[in-house]
Each structure stands twice: as C-alpha cells, then as structure tokens.
Motif scaffolding. Structure first.
Motif, PDB file in Angstrom:
ATOM      1  N   LEU A   6      -1.422   2.829   2.471  1.00 13.24           N
ATOM      2  CA  LEU A   6      -2.111   4.067   2.816  1.00 13.24           C
ATOM      3  C   LEU A   6      -3.437   4.167   2.075  1.00 13.24           C
ATOM      4  O   LEU A   6      -3.906   5.246   1.749  1.00 13.24           O
ATOM      5  CB  LEU A   6      -1.219   5.267   2.484  1.00 13.24           C
ATOM      6  N   GLY A   7      -4.042   3.021   1.824  1.00 13.83           N
ATOM      7  CA  GLY A   7      -5.323   2.973   1.141  1.00 13.83           C
ATOM      8  C   GLY A   7      -5.349   1.835   0.146  1.00 13.83           C
ATOM      9  O   GLY A   7      -4.303   1.345  -0.300  1.00 13.83           O
ATOM     10  N   SER A   8      -6.555   1.391  -0.191  1.00 17.23           N
ATOM     11  CA  SER A   8      -6.685   0.246  -1.089  1.00 17.23           C
ATOM     12  C   SER A   8      -6.207   0.554  -2.502  1.00 17.23           C
ATOM     13  O   SER A   8      -5.971  -0.358  -3.291  1.00 17.23           O
ATOM     14  CB  SER A   8      -8.144  -0.207  -1.145  1.00 17.23           C
ATOM     15  N   ASP A   9      -6.068   1.840  -2.833  1.00 18.70           N
ATOM     16  CA  ASP A   9      -5.616   2.199  -4.172  1.00 18.70           C
ATOM     17  C   ASP A   9      -4.111   2.415  -4.240  1.00 18.70           C
ATOM     18  O   ASP A   9      -3.592   2.902  -5.231  1.00 18.70           O
ATOM     19  CB  ASP A   9      -6.331   3.459  -4.661  1.00 18.70           C
ATOM     20  N   MET A  10      -3.400   2.040  -3.188  1.00 16.10           N
ATOM     21  CA  MET A  10      -1.942   2.210  -3.174  1.00 16.10           C
ATOM     22  C   MET A  10      -1.266   0.847  -3.206  1.00 16.10           C
ATOM     23  O   MET A  10      -1.544  -0.021  -2.381  1.00 16.10           O
ATOM     24  CB  MET A  10      -1.510   2.971  -1.919  1.00 16.10           C
ATOM     25  N   ASP A  11      -0.388   0.649  -4.185  1.00 12.89           N
ATOM     26  CA  ASP A  11       0.392  -0.581  -4.231  1.00 12.89           C
ATOM     27  C   ASP A  11       1.891  -0.323  -4.174  1.00 12.89           C
ATOM     28  O   ASP A  11       2.685  -1.239  -4.049  1.00 12.89           O
ATOM     29  CB  ASP A  11       0.048  -1.396  -5.474  1.00 12.89           C
ATOM     30  N   ARG A  12       2.272   0.957  -4.254  1.00 16.30           N
ATOM     31  CA  ARG A  12       3.690   1.302  -4.156  1.00 16.30           C
ATOM     32  C   ARG A  12       3.809   2.767  -3.736  1.00 16.30           C
ATOM     33  O   ARG A  12       2.832   3.521  -3.761  1.00 16.30           O
ATOM     34  CB  ARG A  12       4.404   1.075  -5.494  1.00 16.30           C
ATOM     35  N   GLY A  13       5.014   3.163  -3.362  1.00 18.28           N
ATOM     36  CA  GLY A  13       5.258   4.545  -2.963  1.00 18.28           C
ATOM     37  C   GLY A  13       6.698   4.927  -3.252  1.00 18.28           C
ATOM     38  O   GLY A  13       7.590   4.076  -3.296  1.00 18.28           O
ATOM     39  N   LYS A  14       6.911   6.218  -3.456  1.00 20.25           N
ATOM     40  CA  LYS A  14       8.255   6.729  -3.734  1.00 20.25           C
ATOM     41  C   LYS A  14       8.772   7.462  -2.510  1.00 20.25           C
ATOM     42  O   LYS A  14       8.117   8.372  -1.990  1.00 20.25           O
ATOM     43  CB  LYS A  14       8.197   7.679  -4.925  1.00 20.25           C
ATOM     44  N   LEU A  15       9.935   7.072  -2.015  1.00 18.25           N
ATOM     45  CA  LEU A  15      10.527   7.710  -0.841  1.00 18.25           C
ATOM     46  C   LEU A  15      11.055   9.092  -1.218  1.00 18.25           C
ATOM     47  O   LEU A  15      11.942   9.223  -2.060  1.00 18.25           O
ATOM     48  CB  LEU A  15      11.655   6.850  -0.280  1.00 18.25           C
ATOM     49  N   LEU A  16      10.476  10.123  -0.596  1.00 20.97           N
ATOM     50  CA  LEU A  16      10.893  11.495  -0.884  1.00 20.97           C
ATOM     51  C   LEU A  16      11.919  12.020   0.107  1.00 20.97           C
ATOM     52  O   LEU A  16      12.784  12.822  -0.245  1.00 20.97           O
ATOM     53  CB  LEU A  16       9.668  12.424  -0.863  1.00 20.97           C
ATOM     54  N   PRO A  48      16.980   4.104  -0.665  1.00 18.91           N
ATOM     55  CA  PRO A  48      17.484   5.456  -0.905  1.00 18.91           C
ATOM     56  C   PRO A  48      16.377   6.407  -1.314  1.00 18.91           C
ATOM     57  O   PRO A  48      15.337   5.994  -1.837  1.00 18.91           O
ATOM     58  CB  PRO A  48      18.489   5.263  -2.042  1.00 18.91           C
ATOM     59  N   ILE A  49      16.600   7.672  -1.082  1.00 15.92           N
ATOM     60  CA  ILE A  49      15.650   8.700  -1.478  1.00 15.92           C
ATOM     61  C   ILE A  49      15.472   8.682  -2.996  1.00 15.92           C
ATOM     62  O   ILE A  49      16.440   8.563  -3.741  1.00 15.92           O
ATOM     63  CB  ILE A  49      16.131  10.090  -1.014  1.00 15.92           C
ATOM     64  N   GLY A  50      14.206   8.773  -3.423  1.00 19.59           N
ATOM     65  CA  GLY A  50      13.912   8.762  -4.849  1.00 19.59           C
ATOM     66  C   GLY A  50      13.532   7.404  -5.393  1.00 19.59           C
ATOM     67  O   GLY A  50      13.065   7.296  -6.530  1.00 19.59           O
ATOM     68  N   GLU A  51      13.686   6.347  -4.584  1.00 17.90           N
ATOM     69  CA  GLU A  51      13.368   5.003  -5.072  1.00 17.90           C
ATOM     70  C   GLU A  51      11.901   4.682  -4.812  1.00 17.90           C
ATOM     71  O   GLU A  51      11.340   5.026  -3.770  1.00 17.90           O
ATOM     72  CB  GLU A  51      14.259   3.968  -4.390  1.00 17.90           C
ATOM     73  N   THR A  52      11.275   4.005  -5.755  1.00 20.65           N
ATOM     74  CA  THR A  52       9.892   3.555  -5.624  1.00 20.65           C
ATOM     75  C   THR A  52       9.880   2.083  -5.244  1.00 20.65           C
ATOM     76  O   THR A  52      10.546   1.263  -5.883  1.00 20.65           O
ATOM     77  CB  THR A  52       9.131   3.752  -6.957  1.00 20.65           C
ATOM     78  N   VAL A  53       9.132   1.752  -4.187  1.00 20.78           N
ATOM     79  CA  VAL A  53       9.101   0.384  -3.677  1.00 20.78           C
ATOM     80  C   VAL A  53       7.646  -0.038  -3.447  1.00 20.78           C
ATOM     81  O   VAL A  53       6.767   0.805  -3.244  1.00 20.78           O
ATOM     82  CB  VAL A  53       9.902   0.247  -2.364  1.00 20.78           C
ATOM     83  N   PRO A  54       7.370  -1.334  -3.448  1.00 14.23           N
ATOM     84  CA  PRO A  54       5.993  -1.808  -3.222  1.00 14.23           C
ATOM     85  C   PRO A  54       5.599  -1.724  -1.750  1.00 14.23           C
ATOM     86  O   PRO A  54       6.456  -1.672  -0.867  1.00 14.23           O
ATOM     87  CB  PRO A  54       6.055  -3.259  -3.696  1.00 14.23           C
ATOM     88  N   VAL A  55       4.301  -1.700  -1.512  1.00 16.04           N
ATOM     89  CA  VAL A  55       3.789  -1.734  -0.144  1.00 16.04           C
ATOM     90  C   VAL A  55       4.299  -2.999   0.545  1.00 16.04           C
ATOM     91  O   VAL A  55       4.302  -4.082  -0.036  1.00 16.04           O
ATOM     92  CB  VAL A  55       2.244  -1.720  -0.132  1.00 16.04           C
ATOM     93  N   GLY A  56       4.769  -2.857   1.768  1.00 15.74           N
ATOM     94  CA  GLY A  56       5.312  -3.993   2.512  1.00 15.74           C
ATOM     95  C   GLY A  56       6.814  -4.118   2.423  1.00 15.74           C
ATOM     96  O   GLY A  56       7.418  -4.918   3.157  1.00 15.74           O
ATOM     97  N   ALA A  57       7.438  -3.330   1.546  1.00 14.97           N
ATOM     98  CA  ALA A  57       8.895  -3.374   1.439  1.00 14.97           C
ATOM     99  C   ALA A  57       9.529  -2.815   2.708  1.00 14.97           C
ATOM    100  O   ALA A  57       9.012  -1.872   3.311  1.00 14.97           O
ATOM    101  CB  ALA A  57       9.366  -2.571   0.234  1.00 14.97           C
TER     102      ALA A  57
END
Length: 392
Positions: A9-19, A61-70
């Motif tokens: 979701l942008g060049s400054d994003m390498d991971r995200g947390k599933l809410l 699962p909800i609450g887990e942080t994963v890298p882009v492309g996971a």
C-alpha cells in the motif's frame, strides 16, 4: 485455487497488521469487494480483492503482523470444489520432492485454527462508530470488552481500552515518521530530482469560481483546490512522461490519471491516497471526491486501491502560509506537483502593473523519466489551463 496476498500500500510499507476479516470461509467475493482491514504504519486500510471466488481458508489470524506478499487467505476459483482445493494443497507433500517444501505446505493449515475468531468477531455486536473509533486510536476491536446491549462494543468501551494502552498513539506516530523517513530517504537516494516553478495568475479562475458557486448550494461549492487538481490532470495529457512509475530500470506510463492528494493527519504525519480518474470527473464530482477522501483519510477509513494506485502526487501547502513547496517524489512515482499560498502581489502584464491574485506552482520530477524542457512544458500547460477554468 487463488491466493489472496497482502498488497503493498505504498513504498513505505513492508508489513501490515490484520485488524479484521470482512468475510468468512464459504463467502463469495467479487472484484473490488473489501475483505479485510489492515493496519499500516499510517492508517487502518480497507483491503479490496480483485478476483472472483469463494473464501476457502483464512490463513492469518486477527492481530497478526505479516510482511507484504504474505498469503492472507485462499479462495476457490469459480467451479472449484473444496475437495479439489484440498487435494491441490496436499499434492506437494505426496511428491518425492525435497522435504522442506512439504513442511511448508503442511505447516500452513494449522495456523488456520486462530481465524476461528474471525466469524466470532463478526457475530459480536460492534457499532460502526466504535469500529471507526477503534481504527483511529489503533485499538484492536476484538480485544475490547463490550458493555452495551448484548455485549455490544461502544465508543466508550473503545476509549477505555485506549486509555489502558496509552503508549500506543505515540508509538504509532513514531512508526509513521520512521516509515516516511525510509520512503523519503529512498527517494532522495535513488531518484535524481529536478525542480521547476511557475507563477500563475488566478484572477480569471477566482472570478469564474465566484460566478459558478453562486449557482450551487453552499454544500456543493467548488474550492480552488479542485480546480488545481483538474488542471494538473488535464495538463498531464500533454506530458505523459510525468504520469507513471519508474520500475525495473524503465519508465512505465500509467493508463489513467489517479492523483494522490497529500493529506495531513491530525494525529501527525502525512498520507497521500488517490482520487481515481481525475481527468474524467466534472468539477462538482471532483470536489465531492476530494472532500470525501480528506474526511476518510483523517478518520482512518481508506481503501487499499486508494493507497496503491496514485500515479502522481499533488500537495498544497497554501493554507500553511508558504509561498512555494518543492516536494520529494513518492517512489515509484516520477513526479510531484506543489501549490503554495494564493496571495495578491504586483504583476506586470500587457504593459500594465497591477495587483493580481497569484499562486506558485512547482514541479519535482525524476530526471530518468523526463527532463527540464518537458517539465517546463507541463507547467506552461498547467498555467494555461487555469486561465480557462470554464473548460476544466
């Protein structure tokens, strides 16, 4: 079987947390449907899917942080059965291949046990206001104890949960600044910037706006910012080398004009989601889209396509009182347009000196994709477009 992966979701994003999961196994999904909410370093974003199918497994699962492309989930293709999907998933383990590969395939399904919380979270009553408020405060809504009717989570419950984790907002701000710093450092390190500016008379545009706004109710009046966005979009028609991306050592022109609008977030930081197809929108529709985007950006309610689709960025710091802004390009884009404050200054034209409302427009561009000559032509076209607001 279709793999639904966490998009960048942008060049400054390498991971995200599933809410949050917006779907559950067995649900049919269509292109453009929001299927999950992911927390980035800047905002909670509604993630859309761009395939048609049926949700088979939710792997994160909800609450887990994963890298882009996971891989977040798998989907059944139209006409595919769960049995066929299961056999495909198990197929690698049956082959006499190296053992590490089957281990990965077998390890994925047990992680699915945690997503059982997703259907539970969906059955649990949560008011839309509470969910939105939780996103704003970076609170995991599934960990909030509800005190409303039937255990419903209210905004007061969210406030209490946020108070119990007070360090979170400052941590979020620090994380956002870190992400912005990484993206801007990469930009200045990799992109050979050049900068140009042009002073643009705005009398005709302002007079036309006054006449046009008199025809509309206050809630539908057009602001100068909408005129500037439309003028930029149309000017790009003659300078396509400024609208696109630098990827894999070459310029890739965009097929549409999706302008990223720089928005300052009240909690601190900056975000630049896109307004799609700006060149094709009427000024009235563009003004509605701009107002809606800014409101949702500050409320933390954006879509993944708005974060990943900008083909060029426009920033306007006129309200902050600066005369001009020379911005840093947001990779992989190749240009950024800036507008300073609108002010009355001496202006000579046609042998006469008079007071004119003026604005300074600037261009930051990637020298690999264009040059100063092409950039100057763009600014000249932008200026000409703003002299004929009735044609925007």
């Amino acid at each position: 079987m279709i793999e639904f992966k966490l998009p960048s979701l942008g060049s400054d994003m390498d991971r995200g947390k599933l809410l949050e999961w917006k779907v559950k196994p067995g649900d049919s999904v269509k292109r453009g449907q929001v299927v999950a909410v992911v927390d980035t370093s800047k905002a909670a974003v509604d993630v859309e899917i761009w395939q048609v199918g049926t949700v088979f497994e939710q792997l994160v699962p909800i609450g887990e942080t994963v890298p882009v492309g996971a891989v977040l989930a798998t989907l059944l293709e139209p006409g595919e059965t769960p049995e066929q999907a299961a056999s495909k998933r198990k197929a690698p383990a049956a082959r006499p291949a190296p053992k590490p590969a089957p281990a990965i395939a077998v390890a994925a399904p047990p992680a699915v046990a945690a997503p059982s919380a997703a259907p539970l979270a969906q059955r649990r009553p949560v008011s839309p206001a509470a969910r939105r408020h939780a996103s704003e405060l970076n609170v995991d809504i599934d960990k909030v104890t509800g005190t409303g009717p039937h255990g419903a989570v209210t905004t007061e419950d969210v406030d209490k949960a946020a108070a119990q984790s007070a360090p979170a907002p400052s941590d979020r701000y620090a994380e956002m600044r870190k992400a912005i710093a990484a993206a801007m450092s990469r930009s200045k390190r990799e992109i050979p910037h050049y900068y140009l500016s042009e002073t643009i008379p705005m009398r005709r545009a302002l007079e036309w706006l006054t006449q046009e706004n008199a025809k509309h109710p206050v809630t539908e009046r057009i602001l100068v910012g909408a005129l500037q966005l439309k003028a930029v979009a149309l000017a790009l028609g003659k300078s396509p080398e400024l609208n696109g991306f630098w990827r894999d050592g070459a310029f890739q022109p965009a097929t549409a004009v999706h302008i990223g609008v720089a928005v300052s977030i009240r909690q601190g930081g900056l975000i630049a989601p896109a307004i799609h197809d700006v060149d094709k929108k009427s000024l009235v529709d563009l003004m509605r889209a701009l107002s809606d985007l800014v409101t949702r950006a500050r409320a933390g309610s954006l879509r993944s396509s708005e974060m990943s689709d900008p083909t060029i960025t426009v920033t306007n710091l006129g309200e902050q009182g600066v005369e001009a802004v020379l911005g840093v390009i947001y990779p992989p884009q190749v240009a950024l347009v800036g507008f300073g404050r609108l002010e009355t200054r001496p202006w000579a034209e046609g042998g006469e000196l008079r007071a004119e409302p003026l604005v300074t427009a600037s261009l930051s561009a990637d020298h690999r994709a264009s040059d100063g000559h092409r950039g100057a032509r763009f600014l000249a076209e932008l200026r000409e477009r703003l002299q004929h607001p009735e044609e925007l």
